[in-house]
Design a protein around this motif. Structure first.
Motif, PDB file in Angstrom:
ATOM      1  N   GLU A  35       0.807  -1.220   0.000  1.00 54.64           N
ATOM      2  CA  GLU A  35       0.000   0.000   0.000  1.00 54.64           C
ATOM      3  C   GLU A  35       0.843   1.276   0.000  1.00 54.64           C
ATOM      4  O   GLU A  35       0.306   2.376  -0.010  1.00 54.64           O
ATOM      5  CB  GLU A  35      -0.913  -0.003   1.235  1.00 54.64           C
ATOM      6  N   ALA A  36       2.157   1.126   0.010  1.00 62.11           N
ATOM      7  CA  ALA A  36       3.046   2.274   0.162  1.00 62.11           C
ATOM      8  C   ALA A  36       3.069   3.163  -1.076  1.00 62.11           C
ATOM      9  O   ALA A  36       2.948   2.693  -2.207  1.00 62.11           O
ATOM     10  CB  ALA A  36       4.463   1.794   0.470  1.00 62.11           C
ATOM     11  N   THR A  37       3.256   4.440  -0.836  1.00 53.22           N
ATOM     12  CA  THR A  37       3.455   5.399  -1.915  1.00 53.22           C
ATOM     13  C   THR A  37       4.893   5.235  -2.430  1.00 53.22           C
ATOM     14  O   THR A  37       5.710   4.541  -1.821  1.00 53.22           O
ATOM     15  CB  THR A  37       3.274   6.837  -1.404  1.00 53.22           C
ATOM     16  N   VAL A  38       5.207   5.890  -3.520  1.00 52.85           N
ATOM     17  CA  VAL A  38       6.560   5.808  -4.069  1.00 52.85           C
ATOM     18  C   VAL A  38       7.605   6.282  -3.047  1.00 52.85           C
ATOM     19  O   VAL A  38       8.597   5.591  -2.824  1.00 52.85           O
ATOM     20  CB  VAL A  38       6.659   6.588  -5.404  1.00 52.85           C
ATOM     21  N   PRO A  39       7.418   7.429  -2.382  1.00 46.68           N
ATOM     22  CA  PRO A  39       8.415   7.835  -1.378  1.00 46.68           C
ATOM     23  C   PRO A  39       8.537   6.838  -0.222  1.00 46.68           C
ATOM     24  O   PRO A  39       9.632   6.603   0.286  1.00 46.68           O
ATOM     25  CB  PRO A  39       7.906   9.190  -0.878  1.00 46.68           C
ATOM     26  N   GLU A  40       7.421   6.247   0.192  1.00 48.45           N
ATOM     27  CA  GLU A  40       7.472   5.252   1.266  1.00 48.45           C
ATOM     28  C   GLU A  40       8.220   4.003   0.814  1.00 48.45           C
ATOM     29  O   GLU A  40       9.006   3.431   1.572  1.00 48.45           O
ATOM     30  CB  GLU A  40       6.058   4.888   1.728  1.00 48.45           C
ATOM     31  N   ARG A  41       8.004   3.593  -0.423  1.00 46.35           N
ATOM     32  CA  ARG A  41       8.744   2.435  -0.947  1.00 46.35           C
ATOM     33  C   ARG A  41      10.234   2.759  -1.036  1.00 46.35           C
ATOM     34  O   ARG A  41      11.071   1.915  -0.761  1.00 46.35           O
ATOM     35  CB  ARG A  41       8.207   2.013  -2.307  1.00 46.35           C
ATOM     36  N   ALA A  42      10.561   3.978  -1.405  1.00 48.12           N
ATOM     37  CA  ALA A  42      11.963   4.380  -1.459  1.00 48.12           C
ATOM     38  C   ALA A  42      12.597   4.263  -0.072  1.00 48.12           C
ATOM     39  O   ALA A  42      13.747   3.831   0.063  1.00 48.12           O
ATOM     40  CB  ALA A  42      12.096   5.796  -2.002  1.00 48.12           C
ATOM     41  N   SER A  43      11.847   4.617   0.964  1.00 48.87           N
ATOM     42  CA  SER A  43      12.356   4.473   2.332  1.00 48.87           C
ATOM     43  C   SER A  43      12.592   3.014   2.685  1.00 48.87           C
ATOM     44  O   SER A  43      13.595   2.667   3.310  1.00 48.87           O
ATOM     45  CB  SER A  43      11.382   5.097   3.340  1.00 48.87           C
ATOM     46  N   PHE A  44      11.665   2.146   2.308  1.00 50.00           N
ATOM     47  CA  PHE A  44      11.848   0.705   2.525  1.00 50.00           C
ATOM     48  C   PHE A  44      13.124   0.231   1.834  1.00 50.00           C
ATOM     49  O   PHE A  44      13.906  -0.527   2.404  1.00 50.00           O
ATOM     50  CB  PHE A  44      10.668  -0.089   1.959  1.00 50.00           C
ATOM     51  N   LEU A  45      13.310   0.665   0.595  1.00 55.97           N
ATOM     52  CA  LEU A  45      14.477   0.220  -0.173  1.00 55.97           C
ATOM     53  C   LEU A  45      15.778   0.717   0.448  1.00 55.97           C
ATOM     54  O   LEU A  45      16.781  -0.002   0.473  1.00 55.97           O
ATOM     55  CB  LEU A  45      14.358   0.675  -1.624  1.00 55.97           C
ATOM     56  N   ARG A  46      15.765   1.942   0.965  1.00 59.42           N
ATOM     57  CA  ARG A  46      16.959   2.443   1.660  1.00 59.42           C
ATOM     58  C   ARG A  46      17.247   1.601   2.894  1.00 59.42           C
ATOM     59  O   ARG A  46      18.397   1.283   3.190  1.00 59.42           O
ATOM     60  CB  ARG A  46      16.792   3.919   2.030  1.00 59.42           C
ATOM     61  N   LEU A  47      16.195   1.202   3.594  1.00 59.69           N
ATOM     62  CA  LEU A  47      16.369   0.346   4.762  1.00 59.69           C
ATOM     63  C   LEU A  47      16.996  -0.986   4.364  1.00 59.69           C
ATOM     64  O   LEU A  47      17.941  -1.461   5.002  1.00 59.69           O
ATOM     65  CB  LEU A  47      15.030   0.110   5.461  1.00 59.69           C
ATOM     66  N   LEU A  51      20.635  -2.281   5.699  1.00 63.82           N
ATOM     67  CA  LEU A  51      20.791  -3.570   6.375  1.00 63.82           C
ATOM     68  C   LEU A  51      21.765  -4.467   5.620  1.00 63.82           C
ATOM     69  O   LEU A  51      22.596  -5.151   6.230  1.00 63.82           O
ATOM     70  CB  LEU A  51      19.433  -4.260   6.530  1.00 63.82           C
ATOM     71  N   ASP A  52      21.693  -4.443   4.308  1.00 63.14           N
ATOM     72  CA  ASP A  52      22.599  -5.246   3.492  1.00 63.14           C
ATOM     73  C   ASP A  52      24.046  -4.782   3.686  1.00 63.14           C
ATOM     74  O   ASP A  52      24.953  -5.603   3.835  1.00 63.14           O
ATOM     75  CB  ASP A  52      22.194  -5.152   2.022  1.00 63.14           C
ATOM     76  N   GLN A  53      24.268  -3.474   3.713  1.00 59.34           N
ATOM     77  CA  GLN A  53      25.613  -2.949   3.937  1.00 59.34           C
ATOM     78  C   GLN A  53      26.106  -3.316   5.337  1.00 59.34           C
ATOM     79  O   GLN A  53      27.279  -3.648   5.526  1.00 59.34           O
ATOM     80  CB  GLN A  53      25.644  -1.433   3.752  1.00 59.34           C
ATOM     81  N   GLY A  54      25.199  -3.271   6.312  1.00 56.38           N
ATOM     82  CA  GLY A  54      25.569  -3.672   7.672  1.00 56.38           C
ATOM     83  C   GLY A  54      25.979  -5.128   7.739  1.00 56.38           C
ATOM     84  O   GLY A  54      26.941  -5.490   8.434  1.00 56.38           O
ATOM     85  N   ASP A  55      25.255  -5.970   7.014  1.00 61.19           N
ATOM     86  CA  ASP A  55      25.617  -7.391   6.950  1.00 61.19           C
ATOM     87  C   ASP A  55      26.999  -7.568   6.332  1.00 61.19           C
ATOM     88  O   ASP A  55      27.804  -8.376   6.810  1.00 61.19           O
ATOM     89  CB  ASP A  55      24.589  -8.182   6.134  1.00 61.19           C
ATOM     90  N   LEU A  56      27.274  -6.811   5.273  1.00 63.52           N
ATOM     91  CA  LEU A  56      28.584  -6.900   4.625  1.00 63.52           C
ATOM     92  C   LEU A  56      29.694  -6.497   5.595  1.00 63.52           C
ATOM     93  O   LEU A  56      30.702  -7.195   5.715  1.00 63.52           O
ATOM     94  CB  LEU A  56      28.627  -6.007   3.383  1.00 63.52           C
ATOM     95  N   VAL A  57      29.512  -5.406   6.299  1.00 66.61           N
ATOM     96  CA  VAL A  57      30.521  -4.944   7.253  1.00 66.61           C
ATOM     97  C   VAL A  57      30.750  -6.011   8.331  1.00 66.61           C
ATOM     98  O   VAL A  57      31.897  -6.306   8.692  1.00 66.61           O
ATOM     99  CB  VAL A  57      30.121  -3.593   7.870  1.00 66.61           C
ATOM    100  N   ALA A  58      29.675  -6.614   8.828  1.00 64.98           N
ATOM    101  CA  ALA A  58      29.804  -7.651   9.854  1.00 64.98           C
ATOM    102  C   ALA A  58      30.548  -8.874   9.307  1.00 64.98           C
ATOM    103  O   ALA A  58      31.394  -9.456  10.004  1.00 64.98           O
ATOM    104  CB  ALA A  58      28.423  -8.051  10.372  1.00 64.98           C
ATOM    105  N   GLU A  59      30.249  -9.261   8.080  1.00 66.33           N
ATOM    106  CA  GLU A  59      30.932 -10.409   7.474  1.00 66.33           C
ATOM    107  C   GLU A  59      32.419 -10.126   7.290  1.00 66.33           C
ATOM    108  O   GLU A  59      33.261 -10.976   7.594  1.00 66.33           O
ATOM    109  CB  GLU A  59      30.296 -10.753   6.125  1.00 66.33           C
ATOM    110  N   VAL A  60      32.748  -8.933   6.805  1.00 68.63           N
ATOM    111  CA  VAL A  60      34.151  -8.571   6.603  1.00 68.63           C
ATOM    112  C   VAL A  60      34.870  -8.508   7.955  1.00 68.63           C
ATOM    113  O   VAL A  60      36.001  -8.994   8.088  1.00 68.63           O
ATOM    114  CB  VAL A  60      34.274  -7.243   5.826  1.00 68.63           C
TER     115      VAL A  60
END
Length: 116
Positions: A35-47, A51-60
């Protein structure tokens, strides 16, 4: 927005306590995406990206702590993350020493310069 992201990818956020804290709650996260608007979906995608970058940092960090060599995939991901940051900062005019002669509005030129 983001046709490469499936509803299942967003629903998987509910399995991550760190995401649930950021989202205030993971209850109905898939429905919120639908149900999200385009800006709300953009926020989800940034999240998802954060999280993906955080996982990478933890793995490294874990690989470094164990004195294991960094696999090619992780080397590539770290380098790409650095390049993405360079592009963003150059595009904001924050790294003039690297963007001399470029218009910060010429995103393709900034991209090429970073990838050189």
């Amino acid at each position: 927005v983001a046709p490469q992201i499936a509803l299942e990818d967003i629903a998987a956020l509910s399995d991550r306590p760190d995401a649930c804290v950021i989202l205030d709650s993971c209850n109905g996260v898939a429905a919120r995406w639908a149900e999200a608007t385009v800006p709300e979906r953009a926020s989800f995608l940034r999240l998802v990206a954060v999280l993906d970058q955080g996982d990478l940092v933890a793995e490294v960090a874990a690989l470094r702590a164990s004195a294991s060599p960094l696999p090619d995939y992780h080397q590539w991901r770290v380098l790409e993350s650095f390049k993405d940051m360079m592009e963003e900062l150059m595009g904001r005019g924050m790294l003039p020493q690297y963007s001399a002669g470029l218009s910060r509005w010429n995103t393709s030129a900034v991209h090429r310069r970073v990838r050189e």
